[in-house]
Design a protein around this motif. Structure first.
Motif, PDB file in Angstrom:
ATOM      1  N   GLY A  78       0.572  -0.643   0.007  1.00 35.21           N
ATOM      2  CA  GLY A  78      -0.139   0.112  -0.062  1.00 35.21           C
ATOM      3  C   GLY A  78       0.916   1.330   0.387  1.00 35.21           C
ATOM      4  O   GLY A  78       0.228   2.104   1.045  1.00 35.21           O
ATOM      5  N   LEU A  79       2.326   1.329  -0.719  1.00 34.82           N
ATOM      6  CA  LEU A  79       3.102   2.131  -0.702  1.00 34.82           C
ATOM      7  C   LEU A  79       2.552   3.451  -2.013  1.00 34.82           C
ATOM      8  O   LEU A  79       2.207   2.867  -3.049  1.00 34.82           O
ATOM      9  N   ASP A  80       2.177   4.915  -1.393  1.00 32.60           N
ATOM     10  CA  ASP A  80       1.812   5.120  -2.584  1.00 32.60           C
ATOM     11  C   ASP A  80       2.796   6.194  -2.801  1.00 32.60           C
ATOM     12  O   ASP A  80       4.093   7.333  -2.403  1.00 32.60           O
ATOM     13  N   TYR A  81       3.485   5.508  -3.591  1.00 33.06           N
ATOM     14  CA  TYR A  81       4.674   5.756  -4.499  1.00 33.06           C
ATOM     15  C   TYR A  81       5.203   7.132  -4.990  1.00 33.06           C
ATOM     16  O   TYR A  81       5.894   8.187  -5.158  1.00 33.06           O
ATOM     17  N   SER A  82       3.689   8.177  -4.937  1.00 32.64           N
ATOM     18  CA  SER A  82       3.830   9.856  -5.652  1.00 32.64           C
ATOM     19  C   SER A  82       3.866  10.074  -4.803  1.00 32.64           C
ATOM     20  O   SER A  82       4.247  11.123  -4.928  1.00 32.64           O
ATOM     21  N   ARG A  83       4.117   9.451  -4.005  1.00 29.33           N
ATOM     22  CA  ARG A  83       4.569  11.099  -2.246  1.00 29.33           C
ATOM     23  C   ARG A  83       5.677  10.609  -1.507  1.00 29.33           C
ATOM     24  O   ARG A  83       6.229  10.831  -0.662  1.00 29.33           O
ATOM     25  N   VAL A  84       6.799   9.206  -3.118  1.00 30.13           N
ATOM     26  CA  VAL A  84       7.738   8.779  -1.959  1.00 30.13           C
ATOM     27  C   VAL A  84       9.129  10.257  -2.844  1.00 30.13           C
ATOM     28  O   VAL A  84       9.041  10.574  -3.894  1.00 30.13           O
ATOM     29  N   VAL A  85      10.294  10.247  -1.633  1.00 29.21           N
ATOM     30  CA  VAL A  85      11.037  10.205  -2.182  1.00 29.21           C
ATOM     31  C   VAL A  85      12.632   9.723  -1.814  1.00 29.21           C
ATOM     32  O   VAL A  85      12.264   8.567  -0.981  1.00 29.21           O
ATOM     33  N   HIS A  86      13.708   9.356  -2.631  1.00 25.20           N
ATOM     34  CA  HIS A  86      14.561   9.136  -2.825  1.00 25.20           C
ATOM     35  C   HIS A  86      15.256   9.289  -1.273  1.00 25.20           C
ATOM     36  O   HIS A  86      15.988  10.077  -0.770  1.00 25.20           O
ATOM     37  N   GLY A  87      15.383   8.343   0.171  1.00 25.71           N
ATOM     38  CA  GLY A  87      16.384   8.852   0.851  1.00 25.71           C
ATOM     39  C   GLY A  87      17.455   8.895   1.207  1.00 25.71           C
ATOM     40  O   GLY A  87      18.260   9.638   1.996  1.00 25.71           O
ATOM     41  N   ASP A  88      18.122   7.772   0.983  1.00 24.76           N
ATOM     42  CA  ASP A  88      19.818   6.938   1.032  1.00 24.76           C
ATOM     43  C   ASP A  88      19.645   6.209   0.206  1.00 24.76           C
ATOM     44  O   ASP A  88      18.731   5.130  -0.817  1.00 24.76           O
ATOM     45  N   GLN A  89      20.951   5.842  -0.276  1.00 24.82           N
ATOM     46  CA  GLN A  89      21.744   4.452  -1.174  1.00 24.82           C
ATOM     47  C   GLN A  89      22.361   4.084  -0.734  1.00 24.82           C
ATOM     48  O   GLN A  89      23.654   5.250  -0.699  1.00 24.82           O
ATOM     49  N   LYS A  90      22.704   3.152  -0.097  1.00 22.22           N
ATOM     50  CA  LYS A  90      24.121   2.668  -0.282  1.00 22.22           C
ATOM     51  C   LYS A  90      25.069   0.788  -1.148  1.00 22.22           C
ATOM     52  O   LYS A  90      23.937   0.719  -0.866  1.00 22.22           O
ATOM     53  N   PHE A  91      25.742   1.783  -1.371  1.00 18.65           N
ATOM     54  CA  PHE A  91      26.409   0.251  -2.300  1.00 18.65           C
ATOM     55  C   PHE A  91      27.554  -0.523  -1.651  1.00 18.65           C
ATOM     56  O   PHE A  91      28.602   0.082  -1.678  1.00 18.65           O
ATOM     57  N   ASP A 119       6.605   7.213   6.379  1.00 10.54           N
ATOM     58  CA  ASP A 119       7.069   6.481   6.262  1.00 10.54           C
ATOM     59  C   ASP A 119       8.387   6.581   6.344  1.00 10.54           C
ATOM     60  O   ASP A 119       8.445   6.481   4.850  1.00 10.54           O
ATOM     61  N   ILE A 120       9.009   5.156   6.158  1.00  2.00           N
ATOM     62  CA  ILE A 120      10.243   5.403   6.090  1.00  2.00           C
ATOM     63  C   ILE A 120      10.666   3.746   5.673  1.00  2.00           C
ATOM     64  O   ILE A 120      10.860   2.928   6.799  1.00  2.00           O
ATOM     65  N   LEU A 121      10.725   3.181   4.624  1.00  2.00           N
ATOM     66  CA  LEU A 121      10.985   2.009   3.965  1.00  2.00           C
ATOM     67  C   LEU A 121      12.481   1.944   3.390  1.00  2.00           C
ATOM     68  O   LEU A 121      12.636   2.577   2.549  1.00  2.00           O
ATOM     69  N   THR A 122      13.059   0.705   4.357  1.00  2.00           N
ATOM     70  CA  THR A 122      14.655   0.345   4.264  1.00  2.00           C
ATOM     71  C   THR A 122      13.940  -1.019   3.051  1.00  2.00           C
ATOM     72  O   THR A 122      13.772  -1.659   4.201  1.00  2.00           O
ATOM     73  N   THR A 123      15.398  -1.232   1.963  1.00  5.74           N
ATOM     74  CA  THR A 123      14.976  -2.443   1.580  1.00  5.74           C
ATOM     75  C   THR A 123      16.440  -2.569   1.019  1.00  5.74           C
ATOM     76  O   THR A 123      17.245  -1.744   1.397  1.00  5.74           O
ATOM     77  N   ARG A 124      16.714  -3.775   0.619  1.00  7.86           N
ATOM     78  CA  ARG A 124      18.322  -4.671   0.816  1.00  7.86           C
ATOM     79  C   ARG A 124      18.077  -5.542  -0.309  1.00  7.86           C
ATOM     80  O   ARG A 124      17.032  -6.496  -0.843  1.00  7.86           O
ATOM     81  N   ALA A 125      19.083  -5.124  -1.786  1.00  8.46           N
ATOM     82  CA  ALA A 125      18.871  -5.590  -2.345  1.00  8.46           C
ATOM     83  C   ALA A 125      20.021  -6.844  -3.029  1.00  8.46           C
ATOM     84  O   ALA A 125      21.130  -6.256  -2.695  1.00  8.46           O
ATOM     85  N   GLU A 126      19.691  -7.715  -2.687  1.00  8.72           N
ATOM     86  CA  GLU A 126      21.555  -8.722  -2.934  1.00  8.72           C
ATOM     87  C   GLU A 126      21.203  -9.481  -4.569  1.00  8.72           C
ATOM     88  O   GLU A 126      20.720 -10.352  -4.752  1.00  8.72           O
ATOM     89  N   VAL A 127      22.726  -8.548  -4.844  1.00  4.57           N
ATOM     90  CA  VAL A 127      22.668  -9.045  -6.449  1.00  4.57           C
ATOM     91  C   VAL A 127      23.968 -10.103  -6.802  1.00  4.57           C
ATOM     92  O   VAL A 127      24.942  -9.864  -5.416  1.00  4.57           O
ATOM     93  N   THR A 128      23.032 -10.952  -7.805  1.00  5.64           N
ATOM     94  CA  THR A 128      24.832 -11.878  -7.782  1.00  5.64           C
ATOM     95  C   THR A 128      24.478 -12.025  -8.576  1.00  5.64           C
ATOM     96  O   THR A 128      23.445 -12.195  -9.012  1.00  5.64           O
ATOM     97  N   SER A 140      18.305   0.595   0.437  1.00  2.44           N
ATOM     98  CA  SER A 140      17.589   2.121   0.015  1.00  2.44           C
ATOM     99  C   SER A 140      16.692   2.529   1.039  1.00  2.44           C
ATOM    100  O   SER A 140      15.692   1.331   1.330  1.00  2.44           O
ATOM    101  N   THR A 141      16.596   3.615   1.243  1.00  2.00           N
ATOM    102  CA  THR A 141      15.620   4.102   2.152  1.00  2.00           C
ATOM    103  C   THR A 141      15.299   5.203   1.079  1.00  2.00           C
ATOM    104  O   THR A 141      15.504   5.689   0.528  1.00  2.00           O
ATOM    105  N   LEU A 142      13.698   4.593   1.501  1.00  2.00           N
ATOM    106  CA  LEU A 142      12.562   5.694   0.867  1.00  2.00           C
ATOM    107  C   LEU A 142      11.349   6.364   2.266  1.00  2.00           C
ATOM    108  O   LEU A 142      10.791   5.261   2.760  1.00  2.00           O
ATOM    109  N   VAL A 143      11.006   7.483   1.896  1.00  2.00           N
ATOM    110  CA  VAL A 143      10.590   7.813   2.766  1.00  2.00           C
ATOM    111  C   VAL A 143       9.080   8.226   1.860  1.00  2.00           C
ATOM    112  O   VAL A 143       9.070   9.243   1.124  1.00  2.00           O
ATOM    113  N   ALA A 144       8.068   7.903   2.774  1.00  2.00           N
ATOM    114  CA  ALA A 144       6.822   8.437   1.612  1.00  2.00           C
ATOM    115  C   ALA A 144       6.157   9.559   2.541  1.00  2.00           C
ATOM    116  O   ALA A 144       5.737   9.543   3.660  1.00  2.00           O
ATOM    117  N   ARG A 145       6.510  10.539   2.393  1.00  2.00           N
ATOM    118  CA  ARG A 145       6.050  11.876   2.906  1.00  2.00           C
ATOM    119  C   ARG A 145       4.197  11.695   3.294  1.00  2.00           C
ATOM    120  O   ARG A 145       2.948  10.989   2.720  1.00  2.00           O
TER     121      ARG A 145
END
Length: 152
Positions: A78-91, A119-128, A140-145
């Motif tokens: 139920g994330l409203d992506y129209s309200r999302v800003v990218h908060g942080d990214q780390k590799f 809402d602060i959503l943090t995801t982890r993506a494992e690339v193999t 990745s951290t997304l902020v849903a304002r």
């Protein structure tokens, strides 16, 4: 309505393989203004011990953004992506992405929290690679304002 914390720990299926092309690496490097010869010239990359050109560290966003779609467009979340800003990214790389790699991504919701109504959503993506070799972990951290009509 705030995001449900029950999604913490949810892992999404692996993406279809993405084949990394030499020209895609060159285009990405040019787009970010990085003229490192290892990103453009196979011989320069080979001199550094790589079988072909390597990608800038942030190239991983190309494959992780596709995988993130599984999370951000999950109707149950139920994330409203129209309200999302990218908060942080780390590799965190095990090795550079290389031309010829066939990459797949598994994304997990690491955390959901609320801060000042956002809402602060943090995801982890494992690339193999398709063979199972770990290449990079992307956080990745997304902020849903908060919606304007719900602000005080």
């Amino acid at each position: 309505m705030p995001l449900d914390a029950k999604f913490i720990g949810r892992t999404y299926p692996p993406t279809e393989p993405y084949e990394v092309g030499r020209e895609k690496i060159r285009e990405f490097a040019a787009a970010i203004g990085d003229h490192d010869p290892a990103y453009h010239d196979p011989e320069a990359a080979k001199a550094l011990g790589h079988p072909d050109v390597i990608a800038p560290p942030t190239f991983a966003i190309v494959v992780t953004m596709r995988a993130a779609d599984q999370v951000v467009y999950d109707p149950e979340l139920g994330l409203d992506y129209s309200r999302v800003v990218h908060g942080d990214q780390k590799f965190t790389h095990t090795r550079p992405v290389r031309a010829g790699d066939r990459l797949t991504v598994v994304t997990t919701v690491d955390n959901i929290k609320s801060l000042a109504g956002n809402d602060i959503l943090t995801t982890r993506a494992e690339v193999t690679t398709v063979e199972g070799e770990h290449i990079v972990t992307a956080l990745s951290t997304l902020v849903a304002r908060v919606a304007a009509d719900s602000e005080a």
